[in-house]
Design an enzyme around this catalytic site. Structure first.
Site, short mmCIF file in Angstrom:
data_model
loop_
_atom_site.label_atom_id
_atom_site.label_comp_id
_atom_site.label_asym_id
_atom_site.label_seq_id
_atom_site.Cartn_x
_atom_site.Cartn_y
_atom_site.Cartn_z
N LYS A 182 0.46 -1.43 0.09
CA LYS A 182 -0.17 -0.06 0.15
C LYS A 182 1.23 1.64 -0.31
O LYS A 182 2.08 1.36 0.82
CB LYS A 182 -1.08 0.55 1.18
CG LYS A 182 -1.90 1.62 1.42
CD LYS A 182 -3.04 0.98 2.87
CE LYS A 182 -4.21 2.11 2.50
NZ LYS A 182 -4.97 2.26 3.77
N PHE B 15 0.55 8.60 -9.05
CA PHE B 15 -0.36 10.26 -9.51
C PHE B 15 -1.50 9.99 -9.48
O PHE B 15 -1.89 11.15 -10.51
CB PHE B 15 0.40 9.72 -11.32
CG PHE B 15 2.34 10.18 -10.85
CD1 PHE B 15 3.30 9.93 -9.77
CD2 PHE B 15 2.54 10.44 -12.46
CE1 PHE B 15 4.32 10.00 -10.05
CE2 PHE B 15 4.04 10.81 -12.25
CZ PHE B 15 4.99 10.26 -11.24
N SER B 16 -2.61 8.87 -8.97
CA SER B 16 -3.90 8.39 -9.20
C SER B 16 -4.59 9.29 -7.68
O SER B 16 -5.66 8.23 -8.02
CB SER B 16 -3.93 7.72 -9.82
OG SER B 16 -3.51 6.43 -9.16
N CYS B 17 -3.68 9.57 -7.01
CA CYS B 17 -4.42 9.51 -5.38
C CYS B 17 -4.39 11.56 -5.91
O CYS B 17 -4.06 12.07 -5.86
CB CYS B 17 -4.03 9.24 -4.81
SG CYS B 17 -4.37 7.62 -4.71
N LYS C 124 1.16 5.03 -12.18
CA LYS C 124 -0.36 4.60 -12.02
C LYS C 124 -0.59 5.86 -12.18
O LYS C 124 -0.71 6.48 -11.73
CB LYS C 124 -1.01 4.14 -10.70
CG LYS C 124 -1.63 3.31 -10.27
CD LYS C 124 -2.07 2.78 -8.91
CE LYS C 124 -3.03 2.31 -8.60
NZ LYS C 124 -3.30 1.70 -7.85
N THR D 247 -8.81 3.69 -9.45
CA THR D 247 -10.41 4.03 -9.07
C THR D 247 -10.81 5.21 -9.83
O THR D 247 -10.54 5.88 -10.85
CB THR D 247 -11.05 3.65 -7.57
OG1 THR D 247 -9.64 5.12 -6.93
CG2 THR D 247 -10.69 2.83 -6.77
N CYS E 96 -38.24 -5.42 -26.43
CA CYS E 96 -38.53 -4.68 -27.03
C CYS E 96 -39.52 -3.46 -28.11
O CYS E 96 -39.85 -3.03 -28.10
CB CYS E 96 -38.86 -6.05 -28.07
SG CYS E 96 -38.66 -5.66 -29.83
N CYS F 136 -37.26 -7.00 -36.68
CA CYS F 136 -35.77 -6.73 -35.98
C CYS F 136 -35.26 -5.95 -36.58
O CYS F 136 -34.80 -7.00 -37.44
CB CYS F 136 -36.26 -7.71 -35.28
SG CYS F 136 -34.18 -8.37 -34.31
N CYS G 196 -32.29 -7.95 -26.56
CA CYS G 196 -33.62 -8.97 -26.05
C CYS G 196 -32.20 -9.67 -25.60
O CYS G 196 -32.43 -10.42 -24.30
CB CYS G 196 -34.26 -9.74 -26.51
SG CYS G 196 -33.91 -9.81 -28.21
N CYS H 10 -31.67 -11.61 -21.31
CA CYS H 10 -32.39 -12.93 -21.07
C CYS H 10 -31.94 -13.43 -20.33
O CYS H 10 -30.75 -13.31 -20.82
CB CYS H 10 -32.69 -14.05 -22.57
SG CYS H 10 -32.39 -15.21 -22.75
#
Length: 413
Positions: free
Chosen positions: A49, A140-142, A181, A209, A358, A382, A388, A392
């Site tokens: 971490k 680099f992403s916080c 990062k 994140t 549909c 169709c 669909c 399904c």
């Protein structure tokens, strides 16, 4: 690692991994004994971490986690307001030394770092190299430590800062590869990745994140997580963000060609293979481990081994980049397919979802017979939108060429 007769090992930035599966920088890697258990379970590497210097205080708030459920499934996304590790560099370098002494080259120890100045970034690198780390990942992403840019800004949201700080780290690194990062929350992920490349970075970690508001208690009006009556934006992870990560990986790989370690959404061997098909060599896991535990590694390894066997492949490296040449601009998509939906009455559960969807969201092509309830698709109406197909529950509907379905319908008395 040999599983079902398949060698699952990969080489990433000159470092050998027994398999492509790595523990991401997160709570599962913020305790020495926990990392040991992860390594014993078979994880090829772990990103400890994110740590920093003691001068950067870490003031956490609890509760810090929240979840998003959907259609009865728990934790399709997890949000956290966690910051970096409470353990500063002196603790982390001791852990690196202990792990390398215990596991040697059998496991890859990666340290994640964050600094607020050139001396801090470079000092962290040198101390971790001396401790024996195998690789360094730079966060680099916080939204902490904007390097003099706009307060609250992620470092990777500034092209200039990304290029500059990458250069600082590479200048200090004497023997280990450096991974940067970056955040997907930018106007152009390719420009961010190119800044890493121009700064001399060896590889990229993508895509972390996504800043999110994880939901609101409509009675108390307090967003999640409720921290004494108030809240803040969370970093959202888990399966709900995997598709965003896949796009980010593809953009980076196609735009820069840089080596990538993926993170953000994978929860299964299938997810990992998807990440590899769009450019990742290794895949980092976080939310799935926090949900199901370290032992998911057995399923990951076995699933990957069976996939290699089914595809006639020998090594995971043969998967990497396999889908990139099938990603094209919208204008380049073929227009001659002429598809139509077809219902396999043998496995249809007669739930009527396709008829409703549909009728109210498609092209009114699904018919319910007067007697019985197995739906049919009128190929004259169709257009093959596949709404669909995707809803399904029994996977009874597929897309087929219109001429084949029309011929079958005309042959039916």
């Amino acid at each position: 690692m040999i599983v079902k007769g398949k060698d699952l090992s990969v080489d990433f930035l000159g470092v050998h991994f027994e398999n492509p599966f790595v523990l991401a920088a997160a709570p599962p890697t913020d305790d020495l004994d926990m990392v040991r258990r992860g390594f014993d379970a078979g994880w090829a590497g772990a990103v400890l971490k994110t740590t920093s210097v003691p001068e950067n205080p870490v003031n956490l708030a609890y509760p810090m986690m929240s979840g998003m459920d959907h259609a009865g499934d728990r934790l399709v996304a997890m949000g956290n307001i966690d910051l970096i590790s409470e353990h500063a560099i002196d603790v982390i370098e001791a852990r690196v030394s202990a792990l390398k002494k215990e596991f040697g080259d059998r496991r890859v120890v990666i340290a994640s770092i964050m600094g607020g100045s050139k001396p801090q970034w470079q000092g962290l690198v040198r101390r971790l190299e001396d401790a024996g780390v195998d690789m360094i990942e730079c966060s680099f992403s916080c939204p902490q430590g904007s390097m003099g840019e706009e307060p609250g800004m992620m470092l990777s949201q500034s092209i200039d800062a990304t290029r500059r700080v990458t250069g600082w780290v590479k200048e200090a690194a004497r023997r280990v590869p450096v991974v940067i990062k970056i955040s997907p929350q930018v106007t152009s992920i390719i420009k961010s990745a190119m800044a890493v490349k121009e700064g001399g970075g060896d590889g990229i970690c993508a895509a972390n994140t996504i800043p999110s508001l994880m939901g609101i208690n409509v009675y108390s009006k307090v967003p999640h997580p409720d921290v004494g009556g108030v809240s803040t934006y969370s970093g959202m992870s888990g399966p709900a963000i995997k598709n965003q990560t896949l796009r980010t990986l593809a953009e980076i790989r196609r735009g820069t060609g840089m080596p990538i370690t993926a993170t953000g959404g994978p929860a299964s061997w299938w997810d990992a293979v998807e990440c590899m098909l769009v450019g990742a060599t290794t895949v980092q896991f976080c939310t799935a481990v926090m949900h199901y535990g370290y032992d998911i590694l057995d399923d990951l390894a076995e699933g990957l081994a069976y996939y290699l066997h089914d595809m006639g492949l020998d090594r995971p490296a043969q998967i990497v980049d396999g889908s990139l040449d099938r990603i094209v601009d919208h204008d380049a998509l073929p227009r001659h397919i002429d598809p139509v939906a077809w219902v396999d009455e043998r496995i249809c559960v007669r739930c009527d979802l396709c008829h409703t969807a549909c009728r109210d969201g498609g092209h009114q092509a699904v018919r319910l017979p007067a007697s019985g309830r197995t739906p049919t698709v009128d190929a004259r109406d169709c257009v093959g939108c596949a709404l669909c197909v995707n809803l399904c529950p029994s996977h009874a509907i597929s897309i087929r060429p219109r001429k084949d379905v029309l011929a079958a319908q005309e042959a039916t008395p």
